[in-house]
Design a protein around this motif. Structure first.
Motif, mmCIF file in Angstrom:
data_model
loop_
_atom_site.group_PDB
_atom_site.id
_atom_site.type_symbol
_atom_site.label_atom_id
_atom_site.label_comp_id
_atom_site.label_asym_id
_atom_site.label_seq_id
_atom_site.Cartn_x
_atom_site.Cartn_y
_atom_site.Cartn_z
ATOM 1 N N TYR A 1 5.842 0.592 -25.664
ATOM 2 C CA TYR A 1 5.280 0.859 -26.989
ATOM 3 C C TYR A 1 6.385 1.376 -27.900
ATOM 4 C CZ TYR A 1 0.648 0.547 -24.879
ATOM 5 O OH TYR A 1 -0.466 0.099 -24.230
ATOM 6 N N VAL B 1 3.124 -0.172 -31.937
ATOM 7 C CA VAL B 1 3.064 -1.573 -31.527
ATOM 8 C C VAL B 1 3.285 -1.652 -30.023
ATOM 9 C CG1 VAL B 1 4.070 -3.869 -31.820
ATOM 10 C CG2 VAL B 1 3.926 -2.308 -33.777
ATOM 11 N N ARG B 2 2.404 -2.415 -29.361
ATOM 12 C CA ARG B 2 2.569 -2.663 -27.923
ATOM 13 C C ARG B 2 3.486 -3.870 -27.764
ATOM 14 N NH1 ARG B 2 -0.363 -6.129 -24.979
ATOM 15 N NH2 ARG B 2 -2.066 -6.050 -26.491
ATOM 16 N N GLU C 1 5.242 -6.997 -26.334
ATOM 17 C CA GLU C 1 4.906 -8.079 -25.405
ATOM 18 C C GLU C 1 6.153 -8.778 -24.876
ATOM 19 O OE1 GLU C 1 0.672 -9.855 -26.374
ATOM 20 O OE2 GLU C 1 2.135 -10.355 -27.938
ATOM 21 N N LYS D 1 0.285 9.308 -25.883
ATOM 22 C CA LYS D 1 0.491 8.122 -25.069
ATOM 23 C C LYS D 1 1.893 8.180 -24.438
ATOM 24 C CE LYS D 1 -0.870 4.267 -27.200
ATOM 25 N NZ LYS D 1 -1.938 3.512 -26.544
ATOM 26 N N THR E 1 6.769 3.294 -31.964
ATOM 27 C CA THR E 1 6.122 3.800 -33.185
ATOM 28 C C THR E 1 7.139 3.757 -34.316
ATOM 29 O OG1 THR E 1 4.774 5.277 -31.843
ATOM 30 C CG2 THR E 1 4.875 5.724 -34.206
ATOM 31 N N PRO F 1 -4.780 -3.087 -36.533
ATOM 32 C CA PRO F 1 -4.722 -3.229 -35.073
ATOM 33 C C PRO F 1 -5.105 -4.641 -34.654
ATOM 34 C CG PRO F 1 -5.704 -1.133 -35.649
ATOM 35 C CD PRO F 1 -5.527 -1.884 -36.934
ATOM 36 N N GLY F 2 -4.380 -5.166 -33.686
ATOM 37 C CA GLY F 2 -4.629 -6.513 -33.206
ATOM 38 C C GLY F 2 -3.702 -7.554 -33.817
ATOM 39 N N GLU G 1 -1.174 -1.699 -32.230
ATOM 40 C CA GLU G 1 -2.116 -0.925 -31.413
ATOM 41 C C GLU G 1 -2.873 0.064 -32.310
ATOM 42 O OE1 GLU G 1 -2.112 -1.469 -28.093
ATOM 43 O OE2 GLU G 1 -3.236 0.239 -27.285
ATOM 44 N N ALA G 2 -2.159 0.692 -33.229
ATOM 45 C CA ALA G 2 -2.790 1.687 -34.110
ATOM 46 C C ALA G 2 -1.949 1.825 -35.369
ATOM 47 C CB ALA G 2 -2.871 3.044 -33.396
ATOM 48 N N ARG H 1 -0.478 -9.637 -34.595
ATOM 49 C CA ARG H 1 0.744 -9.972 -33.845
ATOM 50 C C ARG H 1 1.941 -9.851 -34.805
ATOM 51 N NH1 ARG H 1 1.160 -15.091 -32.578
ATOM 52 N NH2 ARG H 1 2.598 -14.623 -30.885
#
Lengths: 337, 337, 337, 337
Positions: free
Chosen positions: C123, C34-35, C37, C2, C125, C83-84, C72-73, C86
């Motif tokens: 992102y 982690v994405r 925000e 990614k 890691t 994942p998902g 994210e993963a 917050r």
């Protein structure tokens, strides 16, 4: 692939305890292999073998929670230790600091030699986080007595109890936790009172520098007489059960009762007015966390505390060692490898 | 020589309670005369009149421990107050800070309206040290509810409990201490759970800003469901007795149970494993000391806390006021002079 | 593999800050992707870019320490998140509870956006242990303000300071930490005093429910006048330096000064007699540990605390966001992705 | 009317110190007459005589704050003591527990031998509340050293510092407070480091069981070397002033600095980053309260602590005793009556 001899049971019941050979896993990320030099026994080790204590044991099950050993190999990511380091185990892996794990619905009882495998094995492979550095001043047998019995007494008196010189400490009995409590209290300048049903054991306690020895029958009155009614700032209630009512009588105004065991029964009971009028703190002691064990190890080295070991057995004598436990040892029982 | 009307009993038993005239002593060194404006009732006031609670009462005995009033005159050596000052009494005279009085053999229960005379009297003459300044934001009726019920809740949650925002607080019932606990917990940002056997009282609690209302039957499961098994950081166990076992089920790992009353019985009992595995602190709350009452008065003024008064009676209606106590008031019962 | 856009500098000096593309590592054992925000800015982020603060930065260096995002993963061994979820970051990775890392010779300053990489990247890691669950009641921009500024105020007042209702709290200024302190103090029922050199900012503080507003010049006298000489139980000394002498004048007998920043100079000085006679506690606040951040997140949700954000910028506007920092924002500056 | 010989000054300046005869007041309500058996000197006693320290002295002024004696007569209302009881004085009369007296604007410095009369007098008449029972195991000369020097060390390490076995304690110098700190730390199992500019005094400290002796020049590096960079959990900063900067270097992460004296200057200064990164607690120690003195007396008896007295003088030798103070005694200077 390394193999090791270990004592294990294939199913519940101590009659099955015998030496079996087992493969020792190579250390994964964050793990390490430790060569066991000594373990020490706690009464709960017997209960786990006998009835499982409701725990999800994996068979063949290796009993015993407390060990001292030498790091043999480390996996990737291990930075706290290196091969050759002397270490001791922690009783509740993963409890690093602060409160215990789990929640009100499922309170934690995930210990070595229980929900996790035990240490009566020549080698163990565990996460490095489950160990702390051994005291420099103790041999392996002595060091192996710290993770459960020693830390329990330290948590009760020091980490939770903030004991200070001049405090009055009442210790019930002469088992492993009790004698650690005596030694820790002495190292902090406390005035110590010990109870026992055995005059001979009380004499041995005198040898540890304790002046106030109380026969178990009538110990509360004995304490109140000796202290002119004051009571004890710290009561180590090793038995619990209905004896808790006596602890409530004995504790000083604003004092502290540490409830440690369940030999006296699974139900505690006592007088509410004692609890209300004297406003003591009552706290169950569930061994303790890794940070407190590290503090205790430091203290052991600085004050030169030598754990009281009733007898040391060889690895092959594990059955005899467990049998000794039933007879009520003076201090700890150790098995050396 | 000043005289005052006061409610008193000439011997044990509430049937004898009536208004008698009495002489009011002039203030000696360190003493002051206070004109009573309001008193508030506690359930123990009834117990004292009915059976003496083992206390050395002096007859005619004036009941009731909590009052608010105005300083009428001060004796030599009084520097903390001057005539005209608004004051409230302290429940346990002489307990200025720290631990309670007495010792393990004779724990302290020397309160106003007990070992000391009570305050259901138009005037009282007491040492100035027995009073603190009343809150500026409360009328006399409200202020009179602080010395016992208010301070008990404050000691449990704040002085001993160090409550912080986000903590989960479980309060049993809707009596005087319970509603103070609700208001104090709310003022500190806690998440509050209240139990009651009365749906109507739970609705009134909702009006105090409490979201989590639990029927008394099955409240432990209700709490554990609402908190996803976590339990409560602070449990106010108002009843004691065998209900204490439920408090032990409900308390979070590392939480705190404040034992406050004896309505549930003079013997507490509960599960030792709960106490051991979760290692909560259990503490009897014996009201509190003067310094904490001063802290609480400050807090009342700053947060604008208004004590919940179920009903205010006139001086002549003391008997009706006591009768109301038996019916289980929502908050406090006050008598205004 | 990614890739992500991220703001970075190739060498010291903010003039080089620009968006670069970078590869994002797949999560190893115990790690997660982690994405991002939102991130929030702290003044130290500028200092790090400008002069490195003596830290061993790896170039290209991504600045900024505080973020909120979505998992994210996850790599093997990750159990705290999926994942998902917050999450928000922790300022000093690896400080789980208790004291800071390092020792007296090498005190710890290993933060994100410093010794560790920063989070101004789409992102990241990192080990899962470096994150905590985000508050349920905040959007990502608000949540991103908690790890440094929010936790600093919480550590000072609650974790270390045990603030209670009625306490007097003096807060210097209207920056990010200061306004969190105001909101946390309010949530605990404190009486709050805020200083500022800007009358306009003081007016905005009034909107947060603060009654006592003090011009920066002469604030100590102002405070002592308002409190009848008592002083403040808690002083948040945001500037340090020679202003510390004023904090020592302002603190109540037995009070507490939390020293938070170094804008006033790298040397603190003050009157020894003030420190001796009033015996306050003075404590430097080095943000805090993960357990306290979890406590704070809970509190935010329960009390409905909404962080004060001066302005929200888009990802592409990072330079403008940093420029705003220099002008002294009212509360926090946030960048949303 | 009883008369007594007492050392006093008729005006500021020690040159006027001489023995005068004075009338001793009969005990009023709550007061008692105590026959002085011994006093001990503190450096501040000299400062008060020399420059008054800004205090409102009443002339003829009797200096010295610390005494041990025997109750001669008690006034009405005195219940804590009876004639014949052995007592010691409290340094700050009226500070019974908790915080000091006064407020931020007027911090308290109302001590015996200062704002209150001193004790270099054959008899004193003071409120009974100003005394505590003397230790059973000390003679009068030894007991007289506890109220200021002894209690200061106890407050720093135990009441405020919660010292435990294994903690590292750094003590500056070999004066009265310093040697009490050494003995108290030893009684609690601490690892002790003592600094001095005198090799001979360091040798005498070795005799108290201290292993780690540090020359004053370069003591911080010495400490960090001996502790592998860890530093000291407790630093007793006896001098203050710019030396405080060294204490900040020496303190461990999360440690504690007790600031005790002002010999190093009336202004303290140090590095803000040290204070921020290590987050130690810094606390001025203003002697302490009566409850802590009672705790300390208990501890002295239980651990058999014998205060270090450099030399004992006779009543008539007060001038020589004060002259000795200037030369920097090893421990305490005592005057016996």
């Amino acid at each position: 692939m390394k193999t090791a001899r270990q004592w294990s049971i294939a199913g519940l019941g101590p009659q099955d305890l015998r030496i079996r050979e087992a493969e020792i896993a190579a250390p994964g990320v964050g793990e390490m292999v430790v060569r066991t030099e000594a373990v020490s026994l706690n009464f709960r080790d017997k209960l786990v073998m006998e009835n499982g204590m409701g725990l999800p044991l994996a068979f063949p099950f290796v009993p015993v929670s407390d060990m001292a050993g030498v790091v043999e190999a480390v996996g990737t990511g291990v930075t706290r230790f290196k091969p050759g380091d002397r270490v001791i185990s922690t009783f509740m892996p993963g409890r690093l600091d602060g409160n215990g794990l789990g929640n009100a619905r499922n309170p934690p009882y995930r210990t070595l030699g229980g929900a996790h495998p035990g240490v009566l094995s020549e080698y163990v492979t565990f996460p490095a986080d489950w160990f702390v550095a051994a005291p420099k001043t103790l041999d392996a047998g002595e060091a192996s007595t710290l993770p459960c019995a020693g830390l329990t007494a330290w948590m009760a008196l020091i980490e939770s109890g903030h004991l200070k010189a001049g405090d009055k400490v009442l210790v019930q009995g002469t088992g492993g936790v009790a004698l650690f409590a005596v030694q820790i209290a002495r190292a902090h300048g406390a005035e110590i009172f010990v109870t026992s049903s055995s005059a001979e054991k009380l004499e041995r306690v005198r040898g540890l520098g304790v002046k106030h020895l109380l026969a178990r029958d009538g110990w509360v009155d004995g304490l109140l007489d000796l202290t002119d009614g004051y009571g004890a700032d710290h009561v180590l209630d090793i038995a619990g059960g209905s004896g808790f009512a006596q602890s409530l009588k004995a504790v000083a105004v604003g004092g502290r009762i540490s409830l440690i065991g369940v030999f006296g029964g699974l139900e505690i009971s006592g007088s509410a007015p004692d609890l209300l009028l004297k406003a003591p703190i009552v706290q169950g002691i569930s061994v303790g966390h890794r940070r407190a064990l590290e503090d205790f190890v430091l203290a052991v080295d600085v004050v030169g505390l030598k754990p009281v070991i009733d007898r040391r057995y060889r690895f092959e004598e594990a059955a005899e060692a467990f049998a000794h436990l039933d007879r009520g040892p003076f201090g700890k029982i150790v098995i050396e490898f």
